[in-house]
Design an enzyme around this catalytic site. Structure first.
Site, PDB file in Angstrom:
ATOM      1  N   ASN A 103       0.823  -1.210   0.000  1.00 28.07           N
ATOM      2  CA  ASN A 103       0.000   0.000   0.000  1.00 28.07           C
ATOM      3  C   ASN A 103       0.856   1.258   0.000  1.00 28.07           C
ATOM      4  OD1 ASN A 103      -2.066  -1.783   0.102  1.00 28.07           O
ATOM      5  ND2 ASN A 103      -2.485  -1.515   2.271  1.00 28.07           N
ATOM      6  N   VAL A 104       0.239   2.326  -0.463  1.00 33.96           N
ATOM      7  CA  VAL A 104       0.968   3.591  -0.601  1.00 33.96           C
ATOM      8  C   VAL A 104       0.267   4.673   0.220  1.00 33.96           C
ATOM      9  CG1 VAL A 104       1.928   3.005  -2.866  1.00 33.96           C
ATOM     10  CG2 VAL A 104      -0.334   4.044  -2.751  1.00 33.96           C
ATOM     11  N   ASP A 105      -0.489   4.224   1.244  1.00 34.24           N
ATOM     12  CA  ASP A 105      -1.333   5.169   1.974  1.00 34.24           C
ATOM     13  C   ASP A 105      -0.763   5.617   3.326  1.00 34.24           C
ATOM     14  OD1 ASP A 105      -1.808   2.903   3.609  1.00 34.24           O
ATOM     15  OD2 ASP A 105      -3.616   2.378   2.488  1.00 34.24           O
ATOM     16  N   HIS A 120       5.870  -0.748  -2.696  1.00 36.27           N
ATOM     17  CA  HIS A 120       5.454   0.013  -3.885  1.00 36.27           C
ATOM     18  C   HIS A 120       5.582   1.521  -3.688  1.00 36.27           C
ATOM     19  CE1 HIS A 120       2.961  -3.632  -5.497  1.00 36.27           C
ATOM     20  NE2 HIS A 120       4.220  -3.691  -5.857  1.00 36.27           N
ATOM     21  N   CYS A 131      13.608  16.831 -14.565  1.00 37.67           N
ATOM     22  CA  CYS A 131      14.840  17.403 -13.982  1.00 37.67           C
ATOM     23  C   CYS A 131      15.208  16.784 -12.636  1.00 37.67           C
ATOM     24  CB  CYS A 131      14.720  18.921 -13.878  1.00 37.67           C
ATOM     25  SG  CYS A 131      13.670  19.462 -12.505  1.00 37.67           S
ATOM     26  N   CYS A 149       6.483  20.804 -10.883  1.00 35.51           N
ATOM     27  CA  CYS A 149       7.872  20.947 -10.453  1.00 35.51           C
ATOM     28  C   CYS A 149       8.189  22.430 -10.222  1.00 35.51           C
ATOM     29  CB  CYS A 149       8.785  20.360 -11.524  1.00 35.51           C
ATOM     30  SG  CYS A 149      10.524  20.619 -11.192  1.00 35.51           S
ATOM     31  N   THR A 190      -4.521  -9.156   0.441  1.00 34.97           N
ATOM     32  CA  THR A 190      -3.896  -9.052  -0.884  1.00 34.97           C
ATOM     33  C   THR A 190      -4.356 -10.209  -1.752  1.00 34.97           C
ATOM     34  OG1 THR A 190      -1.831  -9.002  -2.145  1.00 34.97           O
ATOM     35  CG2 THR A 190      -1.759 -10.175  -0.050  1.00 34.97           C
ATOM     36  N   SER A 191      -4.622  -9.900  -3.037  1.00 38.03           N
ATOM     37  CA  SER A 191      -5.029 -10.950  -3.967  1.00 38.03           C
ATOM     38  C   SER A 191      -3.818 -11.777  -4.387  1.00 38.03           C
ATOM     39  CB  SER A 191      -5.705 -10.331  -5.190  1.00 38.03           C
ATOM     40  OG  SER A 191      -4.831  -9.404  -5.794  1.00 38.03           O
ATOM     41  N   GLU A 217     -11.844 -13.541   0.887  1.00 39.45           N
ATOM     42  CA  GLU A 217     -12.119 -14.687   0.009  1.00 39.45           C
ATOM     43  C   GLU A 217     -10.815 -15.420  -0.301  1.00 39.45           C
ATOM     44  OE1 GLU A 217     -13.890 -12.336  -3.086  1.00 39.45           O
ATOM     45  OE2 GLU A 217     -11.998 -12.184  -4.172  1.00 39.45           O
TER      46      GLU A 217
HETATM   47  P1  NAD Z   1      -6.057  -6.192  -4.662  1.00 34.87           P
HETATM   48  O1  NAD Z   1      -6.940  -5.030  -4.945  1.00 34.87           O
HETATM   49  O2  NAD Z   1      -5.546  -6.978  -5.784  1.00 34.87           O
HETATM   50  O3  NAD Z   1      -6.793  -7.221  -3.701  1.00 34.87           O
HETATM   51  C1  NAD Z   1      -7.407  -6.824  -2.504  1.00 34.87           C
HETATM   52  C2  NAD Z   1      -7.650  -8.084  -1.680  1.00 34.87           C
HETATM   53  O4  NAD Z   1      -8.145  -7.692  -0.424  1.00 34.87           O
HETATM   54  C3  NAD Z   1      -8.657  -9.045  -2.284  1.00 34.87           C
HETATM   55  O5  NAD Z   1      -8.128 -10.355  -2.230  1.00 34.87           O
HETATM   56  C4  NAD Z   1      -9.889  -8.916  -1.370  1.00 34.87           C
HETATM   57  O6  NAD Z   1     -10.601 -10.134  -1.226  1.00 34.87           O
HETATM   58  C5  NAD Z   1      -9.248  -8.511  -0.072  1.00 34.87           C
HETATM   59  N1  NAD Z   1     -10.097  -7.697   0.814  1.00 34.87           N
HETATM   60  C6  NAD Z   1     -10.937  -6.683   0.496  1.00 34.87           C
HETATM   61  N2  NAD Z   1     -11.469  -6.139   1.588  1.00 34.87           N
HETATM   62  C7  NAD Z   1     -10.955  -6.809   2.647  1.00 34.87           C
HETATM   63  C8  NAD Z   1     -11.120  -6.717   4.069  1.00 34.87           C
HETATM   64  N3  NAD Z   1     -11.917  -5.790   4.622  1.00 34.87           N
HETATM   65  N4  NAD Z   1     -10.447  -7.588   4.854  1.00 34.87           N
HETATM   66  C9  NAD Z   1      -9.632  -8.529   4.308  1.00 34.87           C
HETATM   67  N5  NAD Z   1      -9.429  -8.664   2.979  1.00 34.87           N
HETATM   68  C10 NAD Z   1     -10.074  -7.815   2.162  1.00 34.87           C
HETATM   69  O7  NAD Z   1      -4.913  -5.621  -3.765  1.00 34.87           O
HETATM   70  P2  NAD Z   1      -3.374  -5.933  -3.794  1.00 34.87           P
HETATM   71  O8  NAD Z   1      -3.159  -7.393  -3.802  1.00 34.87           O
HETATM   72  O9  NAD Z   1      -2.786  -5.118  -2.704  1.00 34.87           O
HETATM   73  O10 NAD Z   1      -2.865  -5.376  -5.186  1.00 34.87           O
HETATM   74  C11 NAD Z   1      -3.246  -4.096  -5.630  1.00 34.87           C
HETATM   75  C12 NAD Z   1      -2.112  -3.135  -5.897  1.00 34.87           C
HETATM   76  O11 NAD Z   1      -2.704  -1.835  -5.874  1.00 34.87           O
HETATM   77  C13 NAD Z   1      -1.071  -3.109  -4.818  1.00 34.87           C
HETATM   78  O12 NAD Z   1       0.138  -3.220  -5.429  1.00 34.87           O
HETATM   79  C14 NAD Z   1      -1.185  -1.734  -4.155  1.00 34.87           C
HETATM   80  O13 NAD Z   1       0.048  -1.073  -4.252  1.00 34.87           O
HETATM   81  C15 NAD Z   1      -2.110  -0.923  -5.009  1.00 34.87           C
HETATM   82  N6  NAD Z   1      -3.204  -0.241  -4.255  1.00 34.87           N
HETATM   83  C16 NAD Z   1      -2.930   0.333  -3.059  1.00 34.87           C
HETATM   84  C17 NAD Z   1      -3.946   0.933  -2.319  1.00 34.87           C
HETATM   85  C18 NAD Z   1      -3.594   1.562  -0.985  1.00 34.87           C
HETATM   86  O14 NAD Z   1      -2.486   2.058  -0.820  1.00 34.87           O
HETATM   87  N7  NAD Z   1      -4.497   1.522  -0.002  1.00 34.87           N
HETATM   88  C19 NAD Z   1      -5.256   0.937  -2.809  1.00 34.87           C
HETATM   89  C20 NAD Z   1      -5.500   0.345  -4.068  1.00 34.87           C
HETATM   90  C21 NAD Z   1      -4.458  -0.253  -4.776  1.00 34.87           C
HETATM   91 ZN    ZN Z   2      11.465  19.583 -13.090  1.00 34.53          ZN
END
Ligand code: NAD
Ligand code: ZN
Length: 249
Positions: A103-105, A120, A131, A149, A190-191, A217
């Site tokens: 996550n990037v949050d 990430h 630049c 920039c 994570t999926s 799931e």
């Molecule tokens: P994904 O979107 O592919 O999968 C999300 C997974 O979370 C799914 O398997 C889903 O079943 C599960 N899920 C959803 N809600 C849930 C809950 N309340 N409790 C438990 N599980 C839950 O996410 P990913 O695998 O992280 O891949 C997506 C990419 O997108 C990542 O690389 C990430 O960097 C980026 N991303 C980041 C953010 C963020 O920073 N919050 C948001 C969206 C996407």
């Molecule tokens: Zn610049």
């Protein structure tokens, strides 16, 4: 069923020499930030394959900033949920070594975890692709976006890893050492289909770690790489595990 798995996870964590969490977008859904999979929120309007690819940024950064601005707005107001807070508590109790996050949050740090590997990248800094000037995210407000920039006025790119970009080398190195040395890995929300991130639980498994999944799931690693899946929302399951660990202490 779920309760006995929660107890099993607590026991595994309690007995583990080193536990590492590997998190994805699902852990932040309960903080109001939609995951890619499931097509919720802004991802219904912005296809990640299109808007989160580095080629799209090179071709039309203004178009990508439509999505980035909404993402910034969500991240600026989001708060850690009980899943993030539970992981921070596990660290304070001495049962969690690090969090590797896709996550990037910034919500793991906001919750109080001190050893967070941002696989990430993050929105903490933005870079000029022309630049190389860097700007701090904390110096910006929503009205400054899309951010330009200060040196050459090009649109800046947040230092998050887009599809088609390399993983930051330091995060790569640290996460590979953490996944090789842990004895339990918690894989949360994570999926596990975005590579190379998805190789992290595989490495842990190959090195003999117990891999515990927490997800709404089954995923591509369920039953194959993961030893067991605790099915449900991370915001309910993680605090429940922390409570069970506390009983064992
Ligand atoms: P994904 O979107 O592919 O999968 C999300 C997974 O979370 C799914 O398997 C889903 O079943 C599960 N899920 C959803 N809600 C849930 C809950 N309340 N409790 C438990 N599980 C839950 O996410 P990913 O695998 O992280 O891949 C997506 C990419 O997108 C990542 O690389 C990430 O960097 C980026 N991303 C980041 C953010 C963020 O920073 N919050 C948001 C969206 C996407
Ligand atoms: Zn610049």
């Amino acid at each position: 069923m779920t309760h006995s798995l929660i107890q099993r996870a607590a026991k595994d964590i309690f007995q583990s020499r080193k536990t590492v969490a590997f998190t994805g977008a699902g852990i932040s859904v309960e903080s109001g930030i939609p995951a890619f999979r499931g097509g919720q929120g802004l991802w219904e309007r912005y296809d990640p394959d299109e808007y989160a690819h580095i080629d799209a940024f090179h071709v039309n950064p203004g178009k990508v900033w439509l999505m980035l601005r909404e993402m910034f707005a969500l991240i600026m107001t989001a708060k850690p949920n009980p899943a993030h807070l539970g992981l921070a508590e596990l660290e304070r109790m001495g049962f969690l070594s690090s969090v590797i996050t896709q996550n990037v949050d910034g919500l793991h740090q906001a919750a109080g975890n001190t050893n967070v590997i941002e696989y990430h990248g993050s929105h903490n800094t933005l870079s000029c692709l022309r630049c190389s000037t860097k700007v701090k995210g904390s110096s910006l407000t929503l009205s400054d976006l899309p951010a330009r920039c200060p040196n050459c006025s090009s649109l800046l790119k947040p230092d998050v890893v887009f599809f088609g970009e390399a993983i930051p080398w330091r995060a790569q190195l640290l996460s590979s050492s953490e996944s090789q040395s842990c004895t339990v890995m918690l894989v949360i929300g994570t999926s596990a289909i975005v590579y190379p991130a998805a190789s992290i639980p595989i490495t842990a498994k190959e090195r003999g770690a117990t891999v515990i999944e927490i997800n709404k799931e089954p995923t591509s690693i369920t039953g194959d790489i993961s030893d067991y899946l605790i099915e449900g929302s991370a915001g309910e399951i993680i605090p429940a595990i922390v409570e069970e660990v506390r009983k064992l202490v």
